[in-house]
Enzyme design. Sequence first.
Site, PDB file in Angstrom:
ATOM      1  N   ASP A  10       6.196  -4.133  -1.383  1.00  0.00           N
ATOM      2  CA  ASP A  10       5.709  -3.089  -0.512  1.00  0.00           C
ATOM      3  C   ASP A  10       6.794  -2.013  -0.507  1.00  0.00           C
ATOM      4  O   ASP A  10       8.006  -2.265  -0.425  1.00  0.00           O
ATOM      5  CB  ASP A  10       4.939  -3.612   0.672  1.00  0.00           C
ATOM      6  CG  ASP A  10       4.269  -2.463   1.237  1.00  0.00           C
ATOM      7  OD1 ASP A  10       3.921  -1.730   0.832  1.00  0.00           O
ATOM      8  OD2 ASP A  10       3.444  -3.134   2.549  1.00  0.00           O
ATOM      9  N   THR A  17       0.949  -1.254  -0.042  1.00  0.00           N
ATOM     10  CA  THR A  17      -0.044   0.203   0.157  1.00  0.00           C
ATOM     11  C   THR A  17       0.964   1.057   0.167  1.00  0.00           C
ATOM     12  O   THR A  17       2.120   1.046   0.641  1.00  0.00           O
ATOM     13  CB  THR A  17      -0.707  -0.018   1.172  1.00  0.00           C
ATOM     14  OG1 THR A  17      -1.767  -1.290   1.290  1.00  0.00           O
ATOM     15  CG2 THR A  17      -1.742   1.349   1.173  1.00  0.00           C
ATOM     16  N   GLY A  48       3.635   1.675   7.961  1.00  0.00           N
ATOM     17  CA  GLY A  48       2.053   1.956   8.337  1.00  0.00           C
ATOM     18  C   GLY A  48       1.652   3.547   8.442  1.00  0.00           C
ATOM     19  O   GLY A  48       0.606   3.792   8.932  1.00  0.00           O
ATOM     20  N   GLU A  54      -0.586  -5.304   5.847  1.00  0.00           N
ATOM     21  CA  GLU A  54       0.611  -5.624   5.043  1.00  0.00           C
ATOM     22  C   GLU A  54       1.375  -6.715   5.817  1.00  0.00           C
ATOM     23  O   GLU A  54       2.266  -7.512   5.266  1.00  0.00           O
ATOM     24  CB  GLU A  54       1.427  -4.194   5.149  1.00  0.00           C
ATOM     25  CG  GLU A  54       0.817  -3.171   4.268  1.00  0.00           C
ATOM     26  CD  GLU A  54       1.288  -1.588   4.403  1.00  0.00           C
ATOM     27  OE1 GLU A  54       1.192  -0.887   3.746  1.00  0.00           O
ATOM     28  OE2 GLU A  54       2.027  -1.540   5.532  1.00  0.00           O
TER      29      GLU A  54
HETATM   30  C1  5RP Z   1       1.432   2.012   4.308  1.00  0.00           C
HETATM   31  C2  5RP Z   1       3.029   1.722   4.381  1.00  0.00           C
HETATM   32  C3  5RP Z   1       3.585   2.384   3.295  1.00  0.00           C
HETATM   33  O1  5RP Z   1       4.350   1.343   2.686  1.00  0.00           O
HETATM   34  C4  5RP Z   1       4.552   3.397   3.556  1.00  0.00           C
HETATM   35  O2  5RP Z   1       3.877   4.439   4.342  1.00  0.00           O
HETATM   36  C5  5RP Z   1       5.215   4.187   2.541  1.00  0.00           C
HETATM   37  O3  5RP Z   1       4.464   4.792   1.657  1.00  0.00           O
HETATM   38  P1  5RP Z   1       4.813   5.979   0.446  1.00  0.00           P
HETATM   39  O4  5RP Z   1       5.097   4.645  -0.484  1.00  0.00           O
HETATM   40  O5  5RP Z   1       3.184   6.363   0.191  1.00  0.00           O
HETATM   41  O6  5RP Z   1       5.868   6.457   0.789  1.00  0.00           O
HETATM   42  O7  5RP Z   1       3.523   1.235   5.327  1.00  0.00           O
HETATM   43  O8  5RP Z   1       0.692   1.484   5.554  1.00  0.00           O
END
Ligand code: 5RP
Length: 217
Positions: free
Chosen positions: A81, A28, A95, A103
């Site tokens: 991820d 996410t 998170g 996740e």
């Molecule tokens: C979501 C997460 C994401 O992997 C983390 O926040 C990084 O996000 P982004 O790719 O928008 O920088 O843990 O719960």
Amino acid sequence: MIQNEMKKSAGWAALEYVTKGSIVGVGTGSTVNYFIDALDTMKDQIKGVVSSSVISSERLDKIGIPIFDSNEVAYLDIYVDSADEINASKYMIKGGGAALTGEKIVAAIAKKFICIIDDTKKVDVLGRFPIPVEVIPMARSYVGRELVNLGGDPCYRHGCITDNGNVILDVHNLKIIDAKVLENKINAIAGVVTVGLFANRGADVVLEGTQKGVLKS
Ligand code: 5RP
């Protein structure tokens, strides 16, 4: 190169790990959204995905990739991820997008965790980014007090309800000396659903988008 371009290059680089006919675990966040764009180009070659969040599922659904329930799948070859922070041991804080429980579950099912990041996410010591903790609403105050006892400053994430109907406490100023021990300690507090420390199940491969291209470690 701006941060989004680095995220994009890391997201597209992860395509190399996707094998034909497989079910892919999808994380996410904004970096993962680039991976989803990349996955769109080979959607006819994969069986489908297991998604870690409602928001990623909506995006995957829009482009017509079949989404499997995690309960239907015994294992995944890979989970892709991002992270809010990652250290040299490939331990992460995750998170920021409140999807940490989904996740952690999808990461647990996967044989290989491919972490895609831009170069701002690499740290020597974890902990500048507050550690998210998903908490059952009735335990919010109790868990908060326990986190203070561990030396942290928990901050209620106002207006945030997770996919599972819970709340998030973001814990500032916690000294992370042994990430695995701290992860276990926080997970053991009654009312905690998940802590956003990913040390017991860290990443296996890191694809880091930088000004000079994607670095693999
Ligand atoms: C979501 C997460 C994401 O992997 C983390 O926040 C990084 O996000 P982004 O790719 O928008 O920088 O843990 O719960």
